[in-house]
Design a protein around this motif. Structure first.
Motif, short mmCIF file in Angstrom:
data_model
loop_
_atom_site.label_atom_id
_atom_site.label_comp_id
_atom_site.label_asym_id
_atom_site.label_seq_id
_atom_site.Cartn_x
_atom_site.Cartn_y
_atom_site.Cartn_z
N LEU A 56 -1.13 2.63 -15.16
CA LEU A 56 0.09 3.34 -15.55
C LEU A 56 1.25 2.94 -14.66
O LEU A 56 2.39 2.79 -15.11
N ASN A 57 0.94 2.76 -13.37
CA ASN A 57 2.01 2.37 -12.44
C ASN A 57 2.51 0.96 -12.72
O ASN A 57 3.70 0.70 -12.72
N THR A 58 1.58 0.04 -12.98
CA THR A 58 2.01 -1.34 -13.26
C THR A 58 2.83 -1.39 -14.55
O THR A 58 3.79 -2.15 -14.67
N MET A 78 0.84 -1.20 0.00
CA MET A 78 0.00 0.00 0.00
C MET A 78 0.87 1.24 0.00
O MET A 78 1.83 1.35 0.73
N GLU A 79 0.45 2.18 -0.83
CA GLU A 79 1.28 3.33 -1.14
C GLU A 79 0.76 4.61 -0.51
O GLU A 79 -0.45 4.80 -0.41
N PHE A 80 1.71 5.47 -0.14
CA PHE A 80 1.40 6.82 0.32
C PHE A 80 2.57 7.68 -0.12
O PHE A 80 3.61 7.16 -0.51
N ILE A 106 8.69 -2.24 -5.68
CA ILE A 106 8.82 -1.38 -6.86
C ILE A 106 7.48 -0.74 -7.20
O ILE A 106 7.38 0.46 -7.47
N HIS A 107 6.43 -1.56 -7.15
CA HIS A 107 5.09 -1.07 -7.49
C HIS A 107 4.65 0.05 -6.54
O HIS A 107 4.19 1.11 -6.98
N GLU A 108 4.80 -0.19 -5.24
CA GLU A 108 4.30 0.80 -4.28
C GLU A 108 5.16 2.07 -4.28
O GLU A 108 4.63 3.17 -4.13
N VAL A 109 6.45 1.92 -4.47
CA VAL A 109 7.29 3.11 -4.62
C VAL A 109 6.86 3.86 -5.88
O VAL A 109 6.73 5.08 -5.90
N GLY A 110 6.55 3.10 -6.92
CA GLY A 110 6.12 3.70 -8.18
C GLY A 110 4.84 4.52 -8.05
O GLY A 110 4.63 5.48 -8.80
N HIS A 111 4.01 4.14 -7.11
CA HIS A 111 2.77 4.92 -6.90
C HIS A 111 3.05 6.36 -6.48
O HIS A 111 2.16 7.20 -6.53
N ASN A 112 4.29 6.65 -6.09
CA ASN A 112 4.61 8.05 -5.81
C ASN A 112 4.34 8.92 -7.04
O ASN A 112 3.97 10.09 -6.91
N PHE A 114 -7.81 -3.80 -14.18
CA PHE A 114 -7.33 -2.45 -13.90
C PHE A 114 -5.81 -2.34 -13.82
O PHE A 114 -5.26 -1.25 -13.92
N TYR A 115 -5.12 -3.47 -13.62
CA TYR A 115 -3.65 -3.44 -13.53
C TYR A 115 -3.04 -3.95 -14.85
O TYR A 115 -2.26 -3.27 -15.49
N ILE A 116 -3.41 -5.19 -15.19
CA ILE A 116 -2.69 -5.87 -16.27
C ILE A 116 -3.16 -5.42 -17.65
O ILE A 116 -2.36 -5.18 -18.54
ZN LIG Z 1 -1.04 -0.28 -6.94
#
Ligand SMILES: [Zn+2]
Length: 742
Positions: free
Chosen positions: A447-449, A391-393, A421-427, A501-503
């Motif tokens: 876009l993040n995935t 989970m990202e913030f 990588i994914h959650e950091v990418g959500h930045n 929504f991801y792939i």
């Molecule tokens: Zn995500």
């Protein structure tokens, strides 16, 4: 009369459909009717307009985490700037903690059906046998003048009636005092935050998020984005500056959004010295808190308190983690315009893989994403270990992945690194390019995935990563269950939001980049979108328009099919016909020898369908063009040159059917009799003339032995069995019958 006419039209169209194959579906028509029209705020180019506006909310928060009863209580002052052209008489705030409140069970419910056998935890999710007193207690909401404001709470949304109208262009302050019991993460499905208890050493790791009443978004497309929090659809938030004081047990370590303001007070001299060393360490992390130190901390159980102070600029949210169990490592990552402290915090239960891999994963994400969009702008980037979920913030993420007895499988390690990588990418998406997650999950997740998978593919080539093949099982699924990507977040099914929504958007972007637009042009356009909308709120139309605007590529056909329908790609290589030209001047005897069969052009059987090339080419006669055919032209083509060019050449007429419905470019691989290969690509626009079946003719020097469609699997073709000529023997009817009755 109307009825009769209707019957007539129906009858007529029935016949006309059969007469001219299938109806034209307008697959290449503009999608203007499917997306919101441009206006002064959002231009037709996909960029923010000159008078684009968005609200702003600055927060000053003081909060105390009580470890004895697992509660949070705090007071906050929000300075809310009304940059909209509208005057506001009330504002909406988000109270996400209320989602688990009794009475709100239907929000976020996933599967309410009983089974023959269920685990206690499944029963708990379903029935809430163990009650949990979730939700906010709001002690007061006051205005600038300390006057109480009238509030009305509707589940996860709170309406605050302002005492005076908040005029366009002015600001107001709200002071709110509140508390809530921190959620036991194991009690609820989809818990993005809460506490995790470690019975062995009687300690807790707190992951604190959506913990304070936050301003809902008010914007030009939604008005108030006050759709209820139902767990699947995440957050829509305004940007602002944060000044946060967090009071926790004295021996806790806090990892947080923002920059630590009082390290002298909260960190030891040794920790500060190590942090200084970490700031200069660009190749490997420095331990700020070692395993031995964390284990010693675990035993303390201080009853005193300590206050950690953080400031964060221009973020859309604020989260933190707190525990006495944390180990802590840090290193510096140099980007062209920023040096970032990449840091990981984990309990010893995360060892050894967390110490080995977490901070390294952050670094890889920071480097690849910055290159693809814009430099990570914040001072820190933190990964905190959790039992599950990612989970990202802003600046901090909570990431699952824990070894069992110190051992982690290769697959679990891949999952853990991918999650970080994914959650950091959500930045980037949606923390900075701040799309509305509650409405369009695919905009940030997709876009993040896409970039997360690119990071994995580039930095961890030995890992599995998403390719167009990955989406085939989903896209060939039951159309009655499938929903288009352009479905709002909470309206997707729990078991398919990942694929849809991801792939699916990831694969869509991969196809645009690798096979439709081309890497260089696509990368520029993607960067353009990220930079146009950083610290702003883009909508799907803004993305769609920017990718066209920055590439001179009409992508409406792609958006229409990939994002607005559940059609899939299935091209059938229906037939390949081989021809040679009958040459009047050459020796007919020779020609008869070289071709095993000669069909006079005007007698050729157009319906003939060969199984392979063994019968040799059909021979067509090439006649001279009569003068009349030239009309007003006085010049004449050099007929001998045309004959010379075609002499001995192989002409192949390829028939391809579009079975799946999605129009796509067509890649044709030719395997020649001598074993060499060649690839031809037709743009998707080839389907303009007929959306169901196309024919294309190619001239080849060498004889072809085999033809394959989509040889490199670029377009997620769901059935490869019908992609080849000579055709691959399909199963007999009896085999199919056997399979279906298994
Ligand atoms: Zn995500």
């Amino acid at each position: 009369m109307r009825l009769l006419l209707f019957a007539f039209i129906t009858l007529f169209s029935f016949f006309s459909i059969h007469a001219q194959h299938q109806p034209w579906q307008g697959k290449f028509e503009p999608i203007d009717n499917l997306i919101s029209p441009p206006n002064i705020y959002r231009t037709a180019s996909g960029a923010p307009g000159k008078v684009y506006w968005q609200q702003r909310a600055d927060y000053k928060i003081k909060v105390t985490l009580n470890e004895i009863d697992n509660t949070m209580s705090g007071e906050e002052t929000i300075t809310y700037f009304n940059n909209s052209p509208d005057d506001l008489s009330y504002v909406w705030l988000q109270l996400e903690q209320n989602v688990n409140k009794k009475g709100n069970e239907d929000f976020g419910s996933v599967n309410n059906s009983m089974k023959d056998s269920m685990t206690t935890r499944q029963i708990q999710f379903l029935t809430r046998t163990i009650d949990f007193p979730a939700g906010y207690s709001i002690k007061h909401v006051k205005d600038t003048n300390e006057y109480n404001l009238k509030t009305m709470v509707n589940n996860t949304m709170m309406k605050v009636k302002l005492n005076t109208i908040l005029k366009s262009g002015s600001s107001t302050t709200l002071s709110i005092a509140w508390s809530y019991p921190i959620t036991d993460r194991s009690l609820f499905l989809l818990s993005r935050e809460g506490y995790e208890y470690f019975p062995e050493d009687d300690n807790t790791v707190y992951l604190i998020a959506h913990w304070f009443p936050r301003m809902a978004v008010y914007n030009d497309t939604e008005g108030w984005q006050n759709q209820q929090f139902q767990k699947l659809g995440e957050f829509a938030l305004e940007f602002g500056d944060y000044d946060v004081e967090i009071t926790v047990p004295e021996d806790h370590i806090v990892a947080s959004t923002g920059e630590l303001q009082n390290s002298e007070t909260v960190l030891t001299k040794t920790q500060r010295k190590r942090m200084d060393a970490a700031r200069k360490s660009f190749d490997k992390p420095v331990m700020i808190i070692t395993k031995a130190e964390a284990e010693a901390n675990e035993k303390q159980k201080s009853t005193k308190q300590k206050t950690w102070k953080f400031k964060a600029k221009n973020v859309r949210d604020f989260a933190f983690a707190s525990s006495r169990k944390f180990m802590w490592d840090a290193q510096a990552v140099k980007l062209p315009t920023n040096t970032v402290m990449a840091m990981s915090l984990y309990p010893k239960e995360g060892l050894p893989v967390w110490q080995e891999e977490s901070t390294k994963s952050i670094m890889h994400a920071l480097e690849v994403y910055s290159e693809a969009t814009f430099d990570y702008p914040y001072p820190v980037c933190i990964s905190v270990n959790t039992s599950n979920i990612g989970m990202e913030f802003p600046m901090i993420s909570f990431n699952g992945g824990r070894p069992i007895n110190g051992k982690i499988s290769h697959a679990a390690k891949q999952g853990m690194i991918g999650t970080i990588i994914h959650e950091v990418g959500h930045n980037w998406f949606p923390m900075i390019v701040s799309s509305d997650e509650r409405k369009w999950m695919w905009m940030d997740e997709g876009l993040n995935t896409f970039l997360h998978q690119r990071t994995v593919a580039e930095r961890y080539p030995e890992f599995n990563s998403v390719t167009p093949k990955s989406i085939v099982p989903f896209m060939s699924g039951d159309k009655n269950i499938l929903r288009p990507v352009m479905t709002t977040s909470d309206n997707e099914l729990f078991n398919q939001f990942g694929a849809n929504f991801y792939i699916k958007p990831t694969v869509g972007l991969q196809m645009l980049r690798n096979s439709i637009i081309g890497k260089e042009l696509f990368d520029e356009a993607f960067k353009e979108y990220a930079n146009r909308w950083k610290y702003k709120h883009p909508n799907p139309a803004d993305l769609f328009r920017t990718l066209e605007d920055a590439t001179a590529t009409d992508l409406d056909w792609f958006y229409r099919g990939w994002f607005f329908t559940t059609d899939h790609v299935d091209m059938e290589l229906t037939n390949v016909k081989w021809f040679k030209v009958f040459e009047e001047n050459s020796n007919i005897e020779d020609q008869n020898k070289s071709s095993k069969r000669k069909i006079v052009a005007n007698q050729k059987n157009v319906e003939s369908q060969e199984k392979d090339f063994s019968n040799g080419p059909e021979v067509i006669t090439m006649t001279s063009t009569p003068d009349a055919a030239y009309g007003q032209f006085l010049s004449r083509l050099d007929e001998s040159e045309i004959r010379k060019q075609l002499s001995g050449k192989n002409i192949y007429e390829v028939t391809i059917k579009n079975i799946g419905g999605l129009v796509m470019p067509v890649t044709i691989a030719w395997v020649f009799a001598d074993g060499s290969t060649e690839i031809d690509t037709l743009p998707a626009e080839i389907w303009r003339r007929n959306e169901y079946e196309i024919q294309q003719t190619f001239i080849k020097d060498k004889e072809v032995s085999k033809v394959n469609l989509d040889p490199n699997f670029e377009f997620a073709d769901t059935d490869m069995k019908n992609n080849s000529f000579p055709k691959i023997e399909s199963k007999s009817e009896f085999d199919k019958f056997k399979d279906s009755n298994r």
